[in-house]
Design a protein around this motif. Structure first.
Motif, mmCIF file in Angstrom:
data_model
loop_
_atom_site.group_PDB
_atom_site.id
_atom_site.type_symbol
_atom_site.label_atom_id
_atom_site.label_comp_id
_atom_site.label_asym_id
_atom_site.label_seq_id
_atom_site.Cartn_x
_atom_site.Cartn_y
_atom_site.Cartn_z
ATOM 1 N N LYS A 130 -41.847 56.521 66.373
ATOM 2 C CA LYS A 130 -41.107 56.337 67.619
ATOM 3 C C LYS A 130 -40.687 57.704 68.129
ATOM 4 O O LYS A 130 -40.472 58.636 67.352
ATOM 5 N N PRO A 131 -40.564 57.853 69.441
ATOM 6 C CA PRO A 131 -40.169 59.145 69.992
ATOM 7 C C PRO A 131 -38.718 59.464 69.648
ATOM 8 O O PRO A 131 -37.870 58.584 69.561
ATOM 9 N N HIS A 132 -38.468 60.749 69.446
ATOM 10 C CA HIS A 132 -37.124 61.224 69.117
ATOM 11 C C HIS A 132 -36.906 62.555 69.827
ATOM 12 O O HIS A 132 -37.732 63.456 69.754
ATOM 13 N N ARG A 133 -35.795 62.678 70.534
ATOM 14 C CA ARG A 133 -35.483 63.933 71.218
ATOM 15 C C ARG A 133 -34.573 64.758 70.314
ATOM 16 O O ARG A 133 -33.514 64.309 69.908
ATOM 17 N N ASP A 134 -35.003 65.979 69.998
ATOM 18 C CA ASP A 134 -34.190 66.830 69.130
ATOM 19 C C ASP A 134 -33.086 67.511 69.932
ATOM 20 O O ASP A 134 -32.974 67.328 71.141
ATOM 21 N N ASN A 135 -32.252 68.286 69.264
ATOM 22 C CA ASN A 135 -31.088 68.927 69.899
ATOM 23 C C ASN A 135 -31.457 69.895 71.015
ATOM 24 O O ASN A 135 -30.679 70.112 71.939
ATOM 25 N N SER A 136 -32.628 70.490 70.943
ATOM 26 C CA SER A 136 -33.044 71.430 71.986
ATOM 27 C C SER A 136 -33.727 70.728 73.164
ATOM 28 O O SER A 136 -34.134 71.374 74.112
ATOM 29 N N GLY A 137 -33.850 69.407 73.083
ATOM 30 C CA GLY A 137 -34.459 68.656 74.177
ATOM 31 C C GLY A 137 -35.936 68.381 73.995
ATOM 32 O O GLY A 137 -36.545 67.734 74.831
ATOM 33 N N GLY A 138 -36.505 68.890 72.922
ATOM 34 C CA GLY A 138 -37.920 68.667 72.664
ATOM 35 C C GLY A 138 -38.177 67.255 72.145
ATOM 36 O O GLY A 138 -37.333 66.646 71.498
ATOM 37 N N LEU A 139 -39.342 66.764 72.442
ATOM 38 C CA LEU A 139 -39.719 65.427 72.004
ATOM 39 C C LEU A 139 -40.552 65.520 70.730
ATOM 40 O O LEU A 139 -41.534 66.260 70.669
ATOM 41 N N THR A 140 -40.132 64.803 69.719
ATOM 42 C CA THR A 140 -40.877 64.741 68.466
ATOM 43 C C THR A 140 -41.107 63.267 68.127
ATOM 44 O O THR A 140 -40.607 62.378 68.813
ATOM 45 N N TRP A 141 -41.837 63.017 67.086
ATOM 46 C CA TRP A 141 -42.111 61.657 66.643
ATOM 47 C C TRP A 141 -41.541 61.474 65.246
ATOM 48 O O TRP A 141 -41.722 62.313 64.388
ATOM 49 N N ALA A 142 -40.843 60.378 65.049
ATOM 50 C CA ALA A 142 -40.242 60.088 63.747
ATOM 51 C C ALA A 142 -40.806 58.777 63.208
ATOM 52 O O ALA A 142 -40.971 57.811 63.962
ATOM 53 N N ARG A 143 -41.112 58.750 61.942
ATOM 54 C CA ARG A 143 -41.585 57.525 61.294
ATOM 55 C C ARG A 143 -40.399 56.616 61.012
ATOM 56 O O ARG A 143 -39.351 57.058 60.558
ATOM 57 N N VAL A 144 -40.576 55.345 61.314
ATOM 58 C CA VAL A 144 -39.571 54.340 60.979
ATOM 59 C C VAL A 144 -40.259 53.259 60.158
ATOM 60 O O VAL A 144 -41.458 53.057 60.260
ATOM 61 N N GLU A 145 -39.499 52.611 59.326
ATOM 62 C CA GLU A 145 -40.047 51.521 58.533
ATOM 63 C C GLU A 145 -39.380 50.233 58.987
ATOM 64 O O GLU A 145 -38.153 50.154 59.058
ATOM 65 N N GLU A 146 -40.194 49.256 59.336
ATOM 66 C CA GLU A 146 -39.646 48.005 59.846
ATOM 67 C C GLU A 146 -40.556 46.843 59.471
ATOM 68 O O GLU A 146 -41.711 47.050 59.110
ATOM 69 N N PRO A 147 -40.021 45.616 59.560
ATOM 70 C CA PRO A 147 -40.861 44.449 59.275
ATOM 71 C C PRO A 147 -42.055 44.410 60.228
ATOM 72 O O PRO A 147 -41.930 44.745 61.406
ATOM 73 N N CYS A 148 -43.183 44.025 59.721
ATOM 74 C CA CYS A 148 -44.404 43.964 60.529
ATOM 75 C C CYS A 148 -44.260 42.884 61.595
ATOM 76 O O CYS A 148 -43.999 41.724 61.286
#
Length: 76
Positions: free
Chosen positions: A36-54
């Motif tokens: 899922k997209p994640h905005r870091d403190n400097s405003g940049g967009l990164t992607w973070a892995r999340v674990e969730e029910p299928c």
């Protein structure tokens, strides 16, 4: 990671009654790891892995409606 569910919540569900098709999205675990997209403190967009029910199998680990015309016929 939590355990998978026995049934998807649809009653009746001819797919939950089967044991012969493993979900292709979670490989039968009932869990998947999308990004899922994640905005870091400097405003940049990164992607973070999340674990969730299928969401594709309802956390059952069993394939649900994989191909048109391939529905089980025993519970129609």
């Amino acid at each position: 990671m939590n355990e998978k569910r026995d049934r998807c919540g649809n009653t009746p569900c001819s797919w939950c009654d089967r044991d012969d098709w493993t979900c292709r999205f979670c490989l039968g675990s009932g869990w998947w790891r999308p990004e899922k997209p994640h905005r870091d403190n400097s405003g940049g967009l990164t992607w973070a892995r999340v674990e969730e029910p299928c969401r594709m199998c309802g956390n059952t680990g069993k394939e649900h409606d994989p191909l048109p015309g391939s529905a089980p016929t025993s519970h129609r």
